[in-house]
Design an enzyme around this catalytic site. Structure first.
Site, PDB file in Angstrom:
ATOM      1  N   ALA A 240       7.409  20.549  -8.338  1.00  0.00           N
ATOM      2  CA  ALA A 240       7.910  19.459  -9.198  1.00  0.00           C
ATOM      3  C   ALA A 240       6.990  19.140 -10.377  1.00  0.00           C
ATOM      4  CB  ALA A 240       8.205  18.188  -8.401  1.00  0.00           C
ATOM      5  N   ALA A 241       5.984  19.968 -10.629  1.00  0.00           N
ATOM      6  CA  ALA A 241       5.137  19.720 -11.811  1.00  0.00           C
ATOM      7  C   ALA A 241       5.979  19.829 -13.091  1.00  0.00           C
ATOM      8  CB  ALA A 241       3.973  20.700 -11.846  1.00  0.00           C
ATOM      9  N   GLY A 242       6.836  20.843 -13.137  1.00  0.00           N
ATOM     10  CA  GLY A 242       7.696  21.009 -14.319  1.00  0.00           C
ATOM     11  C   GLY A 242       8.702  19.878 -14.445  1.00  0.00           C
ATOM     12  N   ASP A 243       9.208  19.394 -13.309  1.00  0.00           N
ATOM     13  CA  ASP A 243      10.152  18.267 -13.342  1.00  0.00           C
ATOM     14  C   ASP A 243       9.450  17.010 -13.848  1.00  0.00           C
ATOM     15  OD1 ASP A 243      11.927  20.037 -12.140  1.00  0.00           O
ATOM     16  OD2 ASP A 243      11.379  19.378 -10.119  1.00  0.00           O
TER      17      ASP A 243
HETATM   18  O1  RIB Z   1      11.214  21.861  -9.063  1.00  0.00           O
HETATM   19  C1  RIB Z   1      10.924  21.579  -7.723  1.00  0.00           C
HETATM   20  C2  RIB Z   1      12.183  21.436  -6.954  1.00  0.00           C
HETATM   21  O2  RIB Z   1      12.874  22.666  -6.948  1.00  0.00           O
HETATM   22  C3  RIB Z   1      12.004  21.096  -5.497  1.00  0.00           C
HETATM   23  O3  RIB Z   1      11.910  19.711  -5.258  1.00  0.00           O
HETATM   24  C4  RIB Z   1      13.183  21.781  -4.834  1.00  0.00           C
HETATM   25  O4  RIB Z   1      14.100  20.886  -4.305  1.00  0.00           O
HETATM   26  C5  RIB Z   1      13.814  22.646  -5.917  1.00  0.00           C
HETATM   27  O5  RIB Z   1      14.935  22.082  -6.448  1.00  0.00           O
END
Ligand code: RIB
Length: 293
Positions: A240-243
């Site tokens: 989730a770093a990119g998120d």
């Molecule tokens: O970007 C990370 C996410 O990718 C995770 O939380 C997982 O659920 C996938 O969707």
């Protein structure tokens, strides 16, 4: 004032195991204790944007199972507007199977999309009121193309800047690419999409590539490439770093910051994320990012 941000994307429950190394094909590795953690690229971006100061409306689909119920409760606890988070009867919620390498924090992810695959263009049309007064729209690719395209069109038609995080990467038509304000691939997604030159030639207004520990790069047509270093940290979990980066970028652009200033903020937010375990539990709050900066 918290700027309004609409996030269109997936929600998953992450089933996470720490492993000594990511298994090669055919290999079995013994890992640590199974952890069940809220995740999904769309939901991670929505929670990141909310924690960093956004007034976030999330458009997504959950299954009618215990994971879906837990996700909905978590969104409420994080302060997301869930008016357009729909429940799909008879379908499982999205699940991600994640191995995190203990020594490096690197990960490998397999997603069972479940209800995420049921989010369609008609849902975006029905969620039209969600776009009222939105400052920025954020979209990722764990949902079907027609929902992605409808969300891009919804933003474009209203003159709202659209940030698209092309994860997981797949072909995007030129007609969609040229309607984006910002595209945020990582390096492997950038390669899968044909590289910087091709994307800029197809009309992507701003290409912001995340480079992991090296920070991020901004490329725009007819402008010099700019590099933004990331704060130096010890990575425990890169999930989730990119998120986190994309959610942070959205908040700062929605607050009227310049693209370079927004990228600096997003680099700091993502650096904090990788020092913490878990997708959504590890996302930072605004004050923490300001402290780093
Ligand atoms: O970007 C990370 C996410 O990718 C995770 O939380 C997982 O659920 C996938 O969707």
């Amino acid at each position: 004032m918290r700027p309004r941000i609409v996030v269109v994307g997936s929600s998953n429950t992450d089933l996470v195991v720490a492993v000594p190394q990511i298994p090669a094909p055919g290999q079995t590795v013994l890992g640590g204790t199974l952890q069940t953690i809220p995740g999904g690229k769309g939901a991670n971006q929505a929670v990141a944007a909310a924690r960093l100061g956004g007034d976030v409306r999330f458009i997504a689909r959950l299954g009618d199972d215990a994971y879906g119920a837990a996700a909905r409760a978590n969104f409420a606890a994080e302060g997301l507007d869930t008016h357009f988070v729909l429940t799909t009867p008879g379908v499982a919620s999205g699940v991600a199977l994640i191995a995190v390498e203990s020594t490096t924090g690197e990960n490998s992810i397999v997603v069972a999309p479940g209800a995420n695959a049921k989010l369609r263009a008609a849902d975006i049309a029905a969620a039209s009121p969600a776009f009222d007064k939105a400052a920025v729209i954020v979209i990722s690719l764990e949902i079907p193309d027609d929902a992605v395209f409808a969300a891009v069109e919804a933003g474009h038609a209203r003159g709202i800047p659209v940030l698209l995080n092309p994860a997981p990467a797949r072909h995007l038509p030129g007609d969609i690419l040229r309607k984006l304000a910002v595209l945020t691939p990582n390096q492997s997604e950038l390669a899968q999409l044909g590289g910087s030159e091709a994307l800029l030639a197809q009309g992507v207004a701003a290409l912001v590539t995340t480079l992991g520990a090296q920070g991020a790069r901004l490329e725009q047509l007819n402008a010099p490439t700019e590099h933004f270093p990331a704060p130096v940290v010890t990575a425990l979990d890169t999930v989730a770093a990119g998120d986190c980066f994309t959610g942070a970028l959205a908040v700062e652009l929605a607050r009227g910051q310049s693209l370079p200033a927004a990228i600096r903020f997003a680099c700091a937010a993502a650096a904090l994320k990788v020092t913490r375990i878990g997708a959504q539990p590890g996302l930072p709050y605004r004050d923490e990012v300001l402290d780093v900066l």
